[in-house]
Design an enzyme around this catalytic site. Structure first.
Site, PDB file in Angstrom:
ATOM      1  N   THR A   1       0.842  -1.205   0.000  1.00  0.00           N
ATOM      2  CA  THR A   1       0.000   0.000   0.000  1.00  0.00           C
ATOM      3  C   THR A   1       0.869   1.244   0.000  1.00  0.00           C
ATOM      4  O   THR A   1       0.650   2.170  -0.791  1.00  0.00           O
ATOM      5  CB  THR A   1      -0.945   0.003   1.214  1.00  0.00           C
ATOM      6  OG1 THR A   1      -1.922  -1.031   1.044  1.00  0.00           O
ATOM      7  CG2 THR A   1      -1.668   1.338   1.343  1.00  0.00           C
TER       8      THR A   1
ATOM      9  N   ASN B   1      -6.237  -9.498  -7.377  1.00  0.00           N
ATOM     10  CA  ASN B   1      -6.339 -10.170  -6.093  1.00  0.00           C
ATOM     11  C   ASN B   1      -7.668 -10.892  -5.896  1.00  0.00           C
ATOM     12  O   ASN B   1      -7.742 -11.847  -5.118  1.00  0.00           O
ATOM     13  CB  ASN B   1      -6.116  -9.182  -4.945  1.00  0.00           C
ATOM     14  CG  ASN B   1      -7.024  -7.974  -5.023  1.00  0.00           C
ATOM     15  OD1 ASN B   1      -7.134  -7.331  -6.069  1.00  0.00           O
ATOM     16  ND2 ASN B   1      -7.687  -7.643  -3.934  1.00  0.00           N
TER      17      ASN B   1
ATOM     18  N   GLN C   1       0.328 -10.157  -6.092  1.00  0.00           N
ATOM     19  CA  GLN C   1      -0.217 -11.507  -6.236  1.00  0.00           C
ATOM     20  C   GLN C   1       0.539 -12.342  -7.274  1.00  0.00           C
ATOM     21  O   GLN C   1       0.203 -13.504  -7.487  1.00  0.00           O
ATOM     22  CB  GLN C   1      -1.699 -11.439  -6.629  1.00  0.00           C
ATOM     23  CG  GLN C   1      -2.593 -10.722  -5.647  1.00  0.00           C
ATOM     24  CD  GLN C   1      -2.848 -11.514  -4.371  1.00  0.00           C
ATOM     25  OE1 GLN C   1      -2.641 -12.715  -4.323  1.00  0.00           O
ATOM     26  NE2 GLN C   1      -3.295 -10.828  -3.329  1.00  0.00           N
TER      27      GLN C   1
ATOM     28  N   SER D   1       4.792  -7.262  -1.786  1.00  0.00           N
ATOM     29  CA  SER D   1       4.399  -7.309  -0.383  1.00  0.00           C
ATOM     30  C   SER D   1       4.917  -8.596   0.251  1.00  0.00           C
ATOM     31  O   SER D   1       4.784  -9.678  -0.331  1.00  0.00           O
ATOM     32  CB  SER D   1       2.878  -7.252  -0.266  1.00  0.00           C
ATOM     33  OG  SER D   1       2.464  -7.433   1.073  1.00  0.00           O
TER      34      SER D   1
ATOM     35  N   HIS E   1       3.899 -10.291   3.031  1.00  0.00           N
ATOM     36  CA  HIS E   1       2.995 -11.284   3.609  1.00  0.00           C
ATOM     37  C   HIS E   1       2.153 -12.027   2.583  1.00  0.00           C
ATOM     38  O   HIS E   1       1.388 -12.926   2.942  1.00  0.00           O
ATOM     39  CB  HIS E   1       2.094 -10.641   4.672  1.00  0.00           C
ATOM     40  CG  HIS E   1       0.989  -9.781   4.144  1.00  0.00           C
ATOM     41  ND1 HIS E   1      -0.318 -10.175   4.170  1.00  0.00           N
ATOM     42  CD2 HIS E   1       0.999  -8.546   3.593  1.00  0.00           C
ATOM     43  CE1 HIS E   1      -1.082  -9.211   3.661  1.00  0.00           C
ATOM     44  NE2 HIS E   1      -0.305  -8.216   3.306  1.00  0.00           N
TER      45      HIS E   1
ATOM     46  N   THR F   1      13.185   4.470  10.260  1.00  0.00           N
ATOM     47  CA  THR F   1      14.158   3.448  10.650  1.00  0.00           C
ATOM     48  C   THR F   1      13.897   2.150   9.895  1.00  0.00           C
ATOM     49  O   THR F   1      12.768   1.660   9.843  1.00  0.00           O
ATOM     50  CB  THR F   1      14.072   3.192  12.164  1.00  0.00           C
ATOM     51  OG1 THR F   1      14.340   4.409  12.855  1.00  0.00           O
ATOM     52  CG2 THR F   1      15.073   2.132  12.592  1.00  0.00           C
TER      53      THR F   1
ATOM     54  N   CYS G   1      -9.088  -6.395   2.148  1.00  0.00           N
ATOM     55  CA  CYS G   1      -8.990  -4.983   2.507  1.00  0.00           C
ATOM     56  C   CYS G   1     -10.360  -4.307   2.504  1.00  0.00           C
ATOM     57  O   CYS G   1     -10.504  -3.189   2.983  1.00  0.00           O
ATOM     58  CB  CYS G   1      -8.048  -4.259   1.542  1.00  0.00           C
ATOM     59  SG  CYS G   1      -6.385  -4.943   1.507  1.00  0.00           S
TER      60      CYS G   1
END
Length: 402
Positions: free
Chosen positions: A72, A156, A195, A215, A217, A253, A341
């Protein structure tokens, strides 16, 4: 009975090898990579080697890899960062951008925001009934002042695979023509490959993309971790200010455990791509064939030949998808009715509507997305449970006569 997880498009379990690679940086090697002392240098070394590894996997330069908090943020940086960067050059000249009607909200909402502010003109390119953007239709929408095209690699919800390489080739040719005509507007091509990374090439040179989002995850890596490849010539302005990390393009960071995990997850995805593709596709096809055999009055949304091997989006006519989801969940099976989402949004999926599916049928859709750990036994168990659920729900559904 062990829970059966068929919602891998929403998230994936972290791979054991990924967790092991991250573990030292969650405990004793916890230094801040911006620190000068030895613990900081140790952390920076891990970030540097991970960046180099990811760059090698994507066929890019290490300095073209930007670590983010997820896809995102990566997508937001593409849209807002590029337009902000180009505004400095164009000084009020109206710019045009293109996306598809089936994009993830992380792209669509960015374009809608800029459109509402009057900063850009947006063309939303339609898809066919397979959920695919036709490259010729997209080309017809390109204007002289088009500066950005963003088309997701694999959808997705429907799993439809877009012709990214073909679009990239068209964009490359348009860039050449603009250079010959001294057109002052640059043109950049971005793909959200979240995806896609488990199954398809993300070689940025082959795809001919200027930017690509990933991404962690979605590929058996950590949540809260993303990567943006951005060609060195893309004028991205940062949208997050602070300490100047990521060569001044994204402050904050560095998430050292997440970066290490992302690198390991991408490595495993590349090494096991063919094996996972074959296994997951076999299980997906078994699921679809069993459902076709045991449950009447269903529709597969899309085309099995042009979807990701993990996806099966199926409408069960005469029932509400939410009811099917809850009954399956009660029986230990996790699925989705659309994008995770948007799971608190009971409106029909914008993706299915864009594919020409009637709103009533879209409400009866279930998204099954399979992963590398699913077994044939699990698929057979799901298709033992599902027919009874559909029969029961159809039996209690209101019969409205005209």
């Amino acid at each position: 009975m062990k829970n059966i997880y068929l919602d891998h498009a929403a998230t994936t379990p972290i791979d054991g090898q990924v967790a092991n690679a991250m573990s030292p940086y969650l405990s004793h090697d916890f230094g801040n990579p911006s620190s000068v002392h030895s613990m900081g240098r140790e952390a920076m070394s891990a970030v540097k080697s991970s960046r180099e590894n990811i760059a090698g996997l994507l066929n890019s330069a290490p300095e073209e890899i930007i670590f983010t908090s997820g896809a995102t943020e990566a997508n937001n940086l593409v849209v807002f960062g590029l337009i902000r960067g180009l505004e400095k050059e164009k000084k009020g000249q109206k710019m045009h951008v293109i996306t598809s009607t089936i994009e993830h909200p992380a792209i669509l909402k960015c374009f809608q925001f800029l459109e509402a502010e009057g900063k850009v003109e947006v063309s939303y390119v339609p898809v066919n009934n397979k959920g695919i953007v036709e490259s010729e239709v997209l080309k017809q929408n390109i204007q002289d002042n088009t500066v950005l095209i963003s088309i997701m690699y694999v959808n997705n919800e429907a799993g439809s695979v877009q012709p990214i390489q073909q679009i990239g080739e068209s964009v490359k040719n348009i860039k050449k023509t603009r250079a010959q005509q001294n057109n002052a507007f640059p043109l950049y091509f971005h793909t959200d490959a979240v995806q896609a990374a488990n199954f398809f090439s993300c070689n940025v040179k082959e795809l001919k993309v200027d930017m690509l989002s990933l991404s962690g995850h979605k590929i058996y890596g950590p949540k809260g971790m993303g990567v943006l490849f951005a060609d060195k010539d893309v004028p991205l302005s940062p949208i997050q200010l602070g300490g100047g990390q990521e060569n001044g393009r994204r402050a904050g960071t560095s998430n050292v455990p997440g970066i290490v995990g992302m690198s390991q997850a991408l490595t495993l995805a590349a090494e096991n791509k063919e094996r996972n593709f074959k296994k997951i596709k076999e299980n997906r096809d078994l699921l679809v064939n069993n459902i076709k055999q045991y449950i009447p009055d269903i529709t597969f949304n899309g085309d099995l030949e042009t979807t990701s091997p993990s996806h099966a989006n199926i409408t069960f006519h005469g029932v509400e998808g939410e009811s099917v989801l809850l009954d399956l969940d009660f029986n230990g099976v996790a699925v989705s009715t659309g994008s995770a989402c948007s799971s608190d949004n009971l409106r029909a999926s914008h993706v299915l509507l864009a594919m020409g599916i009637a709103e009533e049928d879209a409400h009866g859709a279930i998204r099954f997305t399979l992963g590398k750990n699913n077994s044939e036994q699990e698929i057979n168990k799901v298709t033992e449970i599902l027919p009874g659920i559909i029969d029961r729900l159809r039996g209690i559904a209101p019969n409205i006569e005209q």
